[in-house]
Design a protein around this motif. Sequence first.
Motif, PDB file in Angstrom:
ATOM      1  N   UNK A   1      40.600 -36.243 -49.989  1.00 22.13           N
ATOM      2  CA  UNK A   1      39.501 -37.169 -50.253  1.00 22.13           C
ATOM      3  C   UNK A   1      38.237 -36.658 -49.566  1.00 22.13           C
ATOM      4  N   UNK A   2      37.164 -36.517 -50.335  1.00 21.18           N
ATOM      5  CA  UNK A   2      35.872 -36.089 -49.796  1.00 21.18           C
ATOM      6  C   UNK A   2      34.807 -37.088 -50.217  1.00 21.18           C
ATOM      7  N   UNK A   3      33.977 -37.468 -49.261  1.00 23.42           N
ATOM      8  CA  UNK A   3      32.925 -38.454 -49.523  1.00 23.42           C
ATOM      9  C   UNK A   3      31.558 -37.825 -49.303  1.00 23.42           C
ATOM     10  N   UNK A   4      30.627 -38.116 -50.220  1.00 27.30           N
ATOM     11  CA  UNK A   4      29.247 -37.664 -50.095  1.00 27.30           C
ATOM     12  C   UNK A   4      28.333 -38.883 -50.204  1.00 27.30           C
ATOM     13  N   UNK A   5      27.616 -39.162 -49.126  1.00 28.89           N
ATOM     14  CA  UNK A   5      26.691 -40.288 -49.124  1.00 28.89           C
ATOM     15  C   UNK A   5      25.311 -39.838 -49.552  1.00 28.89           C
ATOM     16  N   UNK A   6      24.831 -40.328 -50.661  1.00 25.22           N
ATOM     17  CA  UNK A   6      23.550 -39.920 -51.237  1.00 25.22           C
ATOM     18  C   UNK A   6      22.669 -41.161 -51.397  1.00 25.22           C
ATOM     19  N   UNK A   7      21.340 -41.009 -51.343  1.00 23.83           N
ATOM     20  CA  UNK A   7      20.473 -42.173 -51.548  1.00 23.83           C
ATOM     21  C   UNK A   7      20.726 -42.903 -52.869  1.00 23.83           C
ATOM     22  N   UNK A   8      21.244 -42.196 -53.880  1.00 28.21           N
ATOM     23  CA  UNK A   8      21.538 -42.835 -55.156  1.00 28.21           C
ATOM     24  C   UNK A   8      22.895 -43.518 -55.172  1.00 28.21           C
ATOM     25  N   UNK A   9      23.654 -43.366 -54.105  1.00 27.16           N
ATOM     26  CA  UNK A   9      24.969 -43.982 -54.047  1.00 27.16           C
ATOM     27  C   UNK A   9      26.020 -43.017 -53.544  1.00 27.16           C
ATOM     28  N   UNK A  10      27.226 -43.516 -53.401  1.00 26.82           N
ATOM     29  CA  UNK A  10      28.339 -42.734 -52.872  1.00 26.82           C
ATOM     30  C   UNK A  10      29.024 -41.948 -53.976  1.00 26.82           C
ATOM     31  N   UNK A  11      29.406 -40.718 -53.658  1.00 20.62           N
ATOM     32  CA  UNK A  11      30.292 -39.927 -54.517  1.00 20.62           C
ATOM     33  C   UNK A  11      31.581 -39.713 -53.746  1.00 20.62           C
ATOM     34  N   UNK A  12      32.700 -40.197 -54.286  1.00 16.88           N
ATOM     35  CA  UNK A  12      34.012 -40.008 -53.679  1.00 16.88           C
ATOM     36  C   UNK A  12      34.819 -39.082 -54.580  1.00 16.88           C
ATOM     37  N   UNK A  13      35.254 -37.961 -54.009  1.00 16.82           N
ATOM     38  CA  UNK A  13      36.057 -36.999 -54.764  1.00 16.82           C
ATOM     39  C   UNK A  13      37.513 -37.127 -54.355  1.00 16.82           C
ATOM     40  N   UNK A  14      38.390 -37.176 -55.349  1.00 20.24           N
ATOM     41  CA  UNK A  14      39.818 -37.385 -55.123  1.00 20.24           C
ATOM     42  C   UNK A  14      40.568 -36.269 -55.836  1.00 20.24           C
ATOM     43  N   UNK A  15      41.373 -35.502 -55.081  1.00 20.24           N
ATOM     44  CA  UNK A  15      42.042 -34.322 -55.632  1.00 20.24           C
ATOM     45  C   UNK A  15      43.535 -34.359 -55.320  1.00 20.24           C
ATOM     46  N   UNK A  16      44.354 -34.120 -56.331  1.00 20.92           N
ATOM     47  CA  UNK A  16      45.802 -34.069 -56.192  1.00 20.92           C
ATOM     48  C   UNK A  16      46.265 -32.614 -56.206  1.00 20.92           C
ATOM     49  N   UNK A  17      46.816 -32.140 -55.093  1.00 20.71           N
ATOM     50  CA  UNK A  17      47.252 -30.754 -54.985  1.00 20.71           C
ATOM     51  C   UNK A  17      48.730 -30.573 -55.318  1.00 20.71           C
ATOM     52  N   UNK A  18      49.266 -31.464 -56.104  1.00 18.19           N
ATOM     53  CA  UNK A  18      50.676 -31.330 -56.486  1.00 18.19           C
ATOM     54  C   UNK A  18      50.838 -31.481 -57.995  1.00 18.19           C
ATOM     55  N   UNK A  19      52.020 -31.087 -58.477  1.00 25.38           N
ATOM     56  CA  UNK A  19      52.332 -31.179 -59.898  1.00 25.38           C
ATOM     57  C   UNK A  19      52.936 -32.526 -60.271  1.00 25.38           C
ATOM     58  N   UNK A  20      52.904 -33.479 -59.343  1.00 30.67           N
ATOM     59  CA  UNK A  20      53.431 -34.816 -59.570  1.00 30.67           C
ATOM     60  C   UNK A  20      52.290 -35.839 -59.566  1.00 30.67           C
ATOM     61  N   UNK A  21      52.401 -36.906 -60.362  1.00 33.40           N
ATOM     62  CA  UNK A  21      51.398 -37.978 -60.267  1.00 33.40           C
ATOM     63  C   UNK A  21      51.493 -38.659 -58.908  1.00 33.40           C
ATOM     64  N   UNK A  22      50.345 -39.117 -58.421  1.00 36.30           N
ATOM     65  CA  UNK A  22      50.288 -39.720 -57.086  1.00 36.30           C
ATOM     66  C   UNK A  22      49.584 -41.072 -57.182  1.00 36.30           C
ATOM     67  N   UNK A  23      50.173 -42.140 -56.620  1.00 35.18           N
ATOM     68  CA  UNK A  23      49.476 -43.429 -56.574  1.00 35.18           C
ATOM     69  C   UNK A  23      48.403 -43.421 -55.493  1.00 35.18           C
TER      70      UNK A  23
END
Length: 635
Positions: free
Chosen positions: A570-592
């Motif tokens: 999980x990576x978060x970028x706080x920008x004056x236009x709003x938050x950008x949250x990046x979510x990355x799955x490093x596996x071959x399985x679905x993740x909740x």
Amino acid sequence: MLKSALAQRLRPNFDDDRDADTFLLRLERYGADLVESLEAVYGDQTNALLDGLFEVMIHAFHARPDDLKRLDEARLLRPDWLQAPDMIGYVAYADRFAGNLKGVAQKVDYLQGLGVKYLHLMPLLNPRPGENDGGYAVQDYRAVRSDLGSMDDLSLLARDLREKGISLALDLVLNHVAQEHEWAARARAGEEKYRRYFHIFPDRAAPDSFERTLPEIFPDFALGNFTWNEEAGGWVWTTFNAYQWDLNWANPDVFREFLEIILYLANRGVEVFRLDAIAFIWKRLGTDCQNQPEVHHLTRALRSCLRIVAPGVAFKAEAIVAPGDLIHYLGARDHHGKVSDMAYHNSLMVQLWSSLASRHTHLFEEALKAFAPKPTSTTWGLYVRCHDDIGWAISDEDAARAGLSGANHRHFLSDFYSGEFPGSFARGLVFQFNPETGDRRISGSAASLAGLEAAETPEQVNDAVQRLLLLHTVTLGFGGVPLLYMGDELAVLNDYSFAQTPEHAADNRWVHRPQMNWEVAGAVQANADTPAGRVNAGLRHLIRVRQSTPHLHASIESQVIPSPDRRVLLLRRGHPLGTLLQVYNFSEKPVPVPGHLLRGHLGDTADERLSGFQYDLTPAELTLPPYGRWWLTTP
């Protein structure tokens, strides 16, 4: 304030008052940085050196073409040009990309189609004949390799690129020259002036003292750091190869020589200099002779000179060093934002491959948290792969915080990416095994390392494609200049034919330096269902999204958010236009992914920019697909 006496002394060198004012105002702005750093390195030799530097700078200022002077003014009005989300880089060997410099000029439309605004052509300044470390053993900094064209061809290419909004980046090797370089030849001939350009010792006393704390860079084919040269009558410092002579930057004449070279190439149209082997240029007994304070003073001084003559030009530090050392190449404390404009984020690349192999992101989180905030005026160079091998730059401290043994994890990664680990999807080659340390670096193309070469089923092919797109998504979203290595946009595999070329056979890094396949490139859109077509289309889409996402301006840092699932980053970028949250799955399985976690950063709804969907974040869980990636922003 610039001393009026100095201004009066320099003004007669200008026929035009406006030119004089421009030069002197810039000198007033950057002169203190220049003098302070020169004095820190050269002490009482500074005044004499400055007289020579002013002569070089004024000459280069007068010689600078009008269109480049206009570029300087534009860059002064937009100093964040390297930080903008539309800045996409491409890295290629000119001959392997298009034959020669004129051929590269004919492929500019292809680069534009990818969204490229920054082109790094790998070493093309005239190297020594034969073995030359991939072009990093330079014989003449003022000439282009003859098979690629001429210096005039380089100037024409730079102009063509500039007219289409693409900046040309070239390598500048600072630590050493080829033993055939004029300076080295004159040193061997006994000219004392040029012997002082190098580190030449009459016996083994000093070399043996230095060797006690020096590492070996290429233990397979370059043992030790000194080479006996019969003509020179001494032991020459040769960190990388016997034919690459380390320069003595303690000699102010070396500084002046390189300033002339930099300004000459800048006036030829080079807009970014990749400062090769910058970490090694200062030698100090009892250390590993890397990352010494003088390195940063010297870079700051060169940059100050460049800001006075050609402020549209930038420095990129090739410093593959620990995070605590790396920040100094962008500037810390008094040097904050005054050293290089860009530095490679090697750790990000290493952690991408580490997490892909382990399906575990805790180490990734710990490594990123170890980085001090960079100056807001600087940027990272980000990449999935490059021309070089992958060295597993994972610190024992980061590993320990993640509950791992650093040595064991490095061993695992070497096994995994050489294909030796049971169940590995990767196909790489071991480069430079060091039996003393156990280090084994890895060569291989991104696609082969990500599993495409080994894939035998449609499911395995799909996993490899998704891994590649995941890696590119992280580099495009982290905040910096993403650097696409030639062929990665086509998912090229390892090229084992390198072994048939005598000068390449001993260096298996050429396995991931293939010839550009223009047949595949030309048909990639028609063959959209092939791995190359899928990666190419996915990458082009990612670039378009990035270029329309202001949250990715590099003045803002990506911050690690602790993940409840170790497969997810999980990576978060706080920008004056709003938050950008990046979510990355490093596996071959679905993740909740817990809904409350996303709501805590974004509210009840979010726009997912990669798919264009709007997500309702109120459910207890949302499912992130295998190798899934989300760029979530507040509506």
